[in-house]
Design a protein around this motif. Structure first.
Motif, short mmCIF file in Angstrom:
data_model
loop_
_atom_site.label_atom_id
_atom_site.label_comp_id
_atom_site.label_asym_id
_atom_site.label_seq_id
_atom_site.Cartn_x
_atom_site.Cartn_y
_atom_site.Cartn_z
N GLU A 55 -2.37 24.90 -102.75
CA GLU A 55 -1.84 25.94 -101.71
C GLU A 55 -1.75 27.25 -102.15
O GLU A 55 -1.04 27.25 -103.37
CB GLU A 55 -0.74 25.35 -101.09
N PRO A 56 -2.48 28.28 -101.62
CA PRO A 56 -2.39 29.47 -102.36
C PRO A 56 -0.74 29.94 -102.36
O PRO A 56 0.08 29.64 -101.46
CB PRO A 56 -2.96 30.42 -101.40
N PHE A 57 -0.19 30.40 -103.36
CA PHE A 57 1.06 30.93 -103.52
C PHE A 57 1.95 30.01 -103.98
O PHE A 57 3.15 30.14 -104.32
CB PHE A 57 1.49 31.75 -102.37
N TYR A 58 1.52 28.64 -103.62
CA TYR A 58 2.39 27.56 -104.23
C TYR A 58 2.68 27.59 -105.70
O TYR A 58 1.82 27.45 -106.53
CB TYR A 58 2.19 26.23 -103.78
N ALA B 260 10.48 30.12 -110.77
CA ALA B 260 11.16 30.82 -111.70
C ALA B 260 10.27 30.94 -113.03
O ALA B 260 9.95 32.10 -113.66
CB ALA B 260 12.31 30.58 -112.10
N ARG B 261 9.84 29.90 -113.66
CA ARG B 261 9.09 29.92 -114.80
C ARG B 261 7.74 30.61 -114.59
O ARG B 261 7.33 31.39 -115.52
CB ARG B 261 8.68 28.57 -115.18
N SER B 262 7.16 30.23 -113.49
CA SER B 262 5.76 30.77 -113.45
C SER B 262 5.92 32.31 -113.36
O SER B 262 4.89 32.97 -113.76
CB SER B 262 5.03 30.22 -112.06
N GLY C 147 2.56 34.71 -113.12
CA GLY C 147 1.76 34.15 -112.04
C GLY C 147 2.13 34.46 -110.69
O GLY C 147 3.07 34.72 -110.42
N ALA C 148 0.93 34.25 -109.89
CA ALA C 148 1.19 34.51 -108.46
C ALA C 148 1.18 33.16 -107.78
O ALA C 148 1.28 33.17 -106.45
CB ALA C 148 0.28 35.65 -107.85
N GLY C 149 0.73 32.14 -108.23
CA GLY C 149 0.66 31.06 -107.65
C GLY C 149 -0.77 30.82 -106.93
O GLY C 149 -0.98 30.15 -106.21
N LEU C 150 -1.50 31.68 -107.75
CA LEU C 150 -3.07 31.50 -106.78
C LEU C 150 -4.13 30.77 -107.97
O LEU C 150 -5.15 30.59 -107.43
CB LEU C 150 -3.49 32.92 -106.76
#
Lengths: 219, 466
Positions: free
Chosen positions: B406-409, B414-416, B421-424
Motif C-alpha cells: 500500500e502506498p505510504f505504508y 520511525a525507522r523508515s 523513506g516515504a513508504g512508496l
C-alpha cells in the motif's frame, strides 16, 4: 514560565516546536512516541501537553485516556484535519486542535490562551531594570511604577509573550488592536517608540529590517 | 394492479362466463327437448282423441242413428270432460260452425294444423286436424296448456341466478386464498429485493421450492452474493484510496510544516549560531525528503502509463548496476551482499528492473542489523525466471505484510523515516511488476527476515536460458 510536554514523532517538528518554546521562555520535554508519555507523566508535572495523533506505539486518542487522570490541558497538533477527528479530539477533552502546517506565532498564541485559562499565574517578567507584572498589569522601572496606557501595556504583553521572535507591524496590529482595527502600521511605530522611551528599552526592542520588531531577552 | 388481483379477476370472470354459457346451453337444450316431447305428446293425444271420436261416430252410424250436431257435441264433450284435468281443451268445428263448446262465439277457427299460442299469460299448443273421412268436414282442435313447462323453466332460471350469486363469491374467496398462496414466493422475493435496494446486501431469499420460484430465488441469491462481494471490494478500494490520500497529506504536511517553521525561525528569532545550524539542517533534509517523495510519486504515475518494451537484459550487468547504486549504503551498514546468478538473461526494462532491485535492496538494508547478509539472486524455477532479494533482518508481521504494498505504508514508521523513506518503495515495485506482467510475492517472518520474488514470464527468456 510553563512546563510543556511535546509529543511528536517527527523529530524535525518536535525540535521546531521546542526551539520556539525555548525562545519565549517555556520549559519543555520531548517525547517521540506514545509509550514514553506515560513514563514522563509519572516523573514530572506538566502545565500543558502538545499531542500528535498519529504516533508509533500508542496514538494520541488512546493517550488521552491516560492523560485525563492527571488533569493536564492538551492541545492536539496533527495533520488529520477531518471534522470527525476534530470532534473526537474535543470530545476526549482537548483544549484546542491545531492542524499542520501551522504558524509558530499561532501555536504560541493558542498555548498562551490555554495556559491562562487553566492557571491564571502571577507572571512576572524581569528584563534589565524593568519588571512587568502581567497579571496585575503593573510595570516597575528601578522600583518606580511606570505609567502605561492600556494599548501600550497590551503591546508590551504581546512582545513579552513572543519575545525573541520578530513580529511584523501587521501582526502586532492584529494581536494588539484586533482584526477589525482600520489604523495604519504607523500606529505601531508610535506605540513602540513610547514603550522604548518609558522603559528605557531602546536597545532591547529592536527593529528588524523588512520585518518588524523584536523584544530581545536572554534565552 | 397487483398480479394476484389481476389473476384472480381474470380467472373469476373466465370461470363464471364459461360456467354460465354452458349452463345456458344446457338449459336451452333441455327446454327444446321438453317442448318437443310435449308437442309429440299433444300430437299423439290429438290423433288418439280424433280416432276415438271417429270410432264412436262410426259405431253410432252403424246402429242406424244419424249423426247430428247434438251427438257430435255430446261425444266431444265426453272426451273434453275427461281431458280437462290434464289441461286439455277441445273444440269441434263443422265447416265454419263451432259444434263444441257451445256459446263461445269469440273463438276463431284455426287455419293451421299446429301453432303455439299465448293467451292471458298462459302458453298453449294447439293441434287442429280433420277427422278421418267420411267425417272430414269435422275439425278437431286440441289445445294443451303447457304453462307448467314455462313455470319449470322460470324456476330453473331463478335457480341459475341464485347459484351464480352464491358460487361466485365462494369461488372468489377460494381463488383469493389459492392465488395468495401461489404468489407468496413473489412477495418474499420482492421484500428481499427491497431490503437489498435499501443497502442491506447481506439479505438472502429463504425459499426452497422446487419450482420456477425456487430456481429464481437461487439465481437471485447468487446475484445478491455477487453484488455483496463487489460492494465489499468497492468499499475496500475506497478505504484504501482514502488512506492513501490521508497518508499523502501527512507526507506532504510534515516536511512543509518544518520547512515553513524553521524558515520563519531563521528569519525572525533571536538565536545563536548553533540554532541557526540546526534550523538550516532541517530545512535541507526536509527539502531532500520532499524531493524524493515528488520523484517517487512521479515514477509511480509514469510506470503504469507508458507501454513497456521488453528487452533482453544481461543479468550480470543489471546486478552490477544495482550493486553500484547501493554500495555506499551497504558499506555504511557493513552489509555483506551475496550474488547468485543461474540465468544469464531476463526480458524486461533495464531501468525499471534496476529500480525494483534497488528499492528491495534498500528495504533489506534498513531491515538488517549491522554486519548482516543480503542475497541477490536470479534463477529459473518451474520454467519461470525469478529475481529474488532476501534478507535476514527484523522481518514483518502478517498484518504488516498484508499492507506492505500500500502506498505510504511503513512497517516501522520511525525507522523508515530516519532513512528518508516515504513508504512508496514497494508500491513502486508492485507497479513495476504489473508493467512486466510479472508476479510479485513477498514472504516475511518476524525476526527471521524477508524475501521478495519477482517472477517473470518464461516465454520471454526460454530461449536464452543456458
Amino acid at each position: 514560565m510553563a512546563n510543556i510536554l511535546v509529543v511528536e514523532d517527527e523529530k524535525s517538528i518536535n525540535d521546531l516546536i521546542t526551539m520556539n518554546l525555548k525562545l519565549v521562555g517555556h520549559h519543555f520535554c520531548k517525547s517521540y512516541n506514545g509509550t514514553d508519555v506515560i513514563q514522563f507523566l509519572k516523573q514530572e508535572k506538566f502545565d500543558l501537553i502538545l499531542l500528535d495523533i498519529m504516533l508509533p506505539g500508542m496514538d494520541g486518542f488512546e493517550l488521552m485516556q491516560h492523560i485525563r487522570a492527571y488533569n493536564i490541558p492538551v492541545i492536539f497538533l496533527t495533520a488529520k484535519e477531518s471534522l470527525s477527528d476534530r470532534i473526537t479530539g474535543f470530545e476526549l477533552g482537548a483544549e484546542d486542535y491545531i492542524i499542520k502546517p501551522f504558524e509558530i506565532l499561532e501555536l504560541l498564541a493558542r498555548i498562551n490562551v490555554v495556559l491562562r485559562r487553566a492557571k491564571p499565574s502571577d507572571d512576572l517578567f524581569v528584563l534589565g531594570e524593568a519588571e512587568v507584572k502581567l497579571l496585575e498589569r503593573q510595570v516597575l522601572k528601578d522600583d518606580q511604577p511606570v505609567e502605561l496606557t492600556a494599548r501600550e501595556f497590551d503591546l508590551l504583553e504581546v512582545l513579552i509573550r513572543n519575545r525573541n521572535i520578530a513580529l511584523s507591524r501587521e501582526k502586532l496590529l492584529e494581536l494588539v488592536w484586533g482584526y477589525d482595527f482600520l489604523g495604519e502600521t504607523r500606529t505601531v511605530d508610535v506605540h513602540i517608540r513610547q514603550l522604548r522611551k518609558k522603559l528605557g528599552w531602546e536597545e532591547r526592542i529592536v527593529t528588524i529590517f523588512k520585518l518588524g520588531y523584536r523584544l530581545n531577552a536572554e534565552v | 394492479m397487483k398480479f394476484w388481483l389481476k389473476t384472480l379477476l381474470v380467472v373469476l370472470v373466465l370461470f363464471v362466463v364459461a360456467l354460465d354459457i354452458s349452463v345456458v346451453m344446457i338449459m336451452n337444450k333441455s327446454w327444446s327437448l321438453n317442448t318437443e316431447r310435449e308437442i309429440q305428446r299433444a300430437s299423439s293425444e290429438q290423433a288418439l282423441i280424433a280416432n276415438n271420436i271417429y270410432e264412436n261416430l262410426t259405431s253410432i252410424m252403424s246402429r242406424g242413428s244419424s249423426v247430428d250436431d247434438e251427438i257430435l257435441h255430446n261425444v266431444t264433450y265426453s272426451y273434453a270432460k275427461n281431458y280437462l284435468q290434464q289441461g286439455v281443451t277441445l273444440q269441434l268445428w263443422n265447416q265454419e260452425q263451432l259444434l263444441y263448446p257451445k256459446d263461445m262465439n269469440h273463438l276463431i277457427k284455426p287455419d293451421i294444423p299446429f301453432e303455439q299460442i299465448e293467451e292471458q299469460g298462459i302458453h298453449y299448443i294447439q293441434f287442429s286436424h280433420k277427422l278421418p273421412p267420411p267425417y272430414d268436414h269435422l275439425l278437431l282442435v286440441y289445445t294443451r296448456d303447457i304453462e307448467e313447462l314455462y313455470d319449470n323453466q322460470r324456476e330453473l332460471n331463478r335457480f341459475f341466478v341464485t347459484i351464480n350469486f352464491t358460487i361466485s363469491p365462494a369461488l372468489m374467496i377460494l381463488l383469493f386464498l389459492f392465488i395468495r398462496q401461489l404468489t407468496k414466493p413473489l412477495r418474499l422475493l420482492s421484500k428481499t429485493t427491497k431490503h437489498i435496494a435499501e443497502g442491506d446486501y447481506s439479505e438472502r431469499v429463504l425459499l426452497y421450492n422446487k419450482d420456477e420460484f425456487g430456481e429464481l430465488s437461487q439465481n437471485f441469491n447468487r446475484m445478491a452474493e455477487a453484488i455483496e462481494q463487489r460492494m465489499h471490494e468497492l468499499s475496500e478500494m475506497a478505504e484504501e484510496k482514502q488512506r492513501i490520500v490521508d497518508n499523502l497529506a501527512h507526507e506532504l504536511r510534515t516536511p512543509l510544516t518544518s520547512m515553513q517553521g524553521f524558515a520563519e525561525y531563521l528569519r525572525s528569532a533571536n538565536i545563536g549560531e548553533e540554532e541557526r545550524g540546526t534550523a538550516t539542517h532541517y530545512i535541507w533534509t526536509e527539502t531532500m525528503r520532499l524531493k524524493s517523495l515528488a520523484f517517487k510519486l512521479l515514477d509511480l504515475s509514469v510506470v503504469g502509463r507508458k507501454p513497456l518494451e521488453l528487452q533482453r537484459i544481461p543479468v550480470e550487468e543489471l546486478f552490477n548496476s544495482v550493486q553500484q547504486t547501493e554500495m555506499k549504503n551497504m558499506r555504511d551498514s557493513r552489509i555483506k551482499l551475496i550474488v547468485h546468478r543461474d540465468i544469464d538473461y531476463v526480458y524486461g526494462d533495464f531501468d525499471l528492473l534496476a529500480t525494483f532491485l534497488v528499492n528491495c535492496l534498500e528495504n533489506s538494508i534498513h531491515a538488517s542489523v549491522e554486519g548482516g547478509e543480503i542475497r541477490l539472486m536470479a534463477y529459473e524455477l518451474d520454467e519461470e525466471a525469478v529475481l529474488e532479494v532476501r534478507d535476514f533482518g527484523i522481518g514483518m508481521t502478517a498484518q504488516q505484510v498484508a499492507r506492505a504494498f500500500e502506498p505510504f505504508y511503513r512497517a516501522d514508521s520511525a525507522r523508515s523515516r530516519e532513512h528518508g523513506g516515504a513508504g512508496l518503495g514497494l508500491s513502486l515495485c508492485r507497479q513495476i511488476a504489473e508493467a512486466h506482467d510479472a508476479r510479485l510475492s513477498l514472504q516475511s517472518k518476524q525476526h527471521s527476515g524477508t524475501s521478495v520474488h519477482l517472477i517473470l514470464q518464461l516465454h520471454n527468456n526460454s530461449s536464452t536460458t543456458p
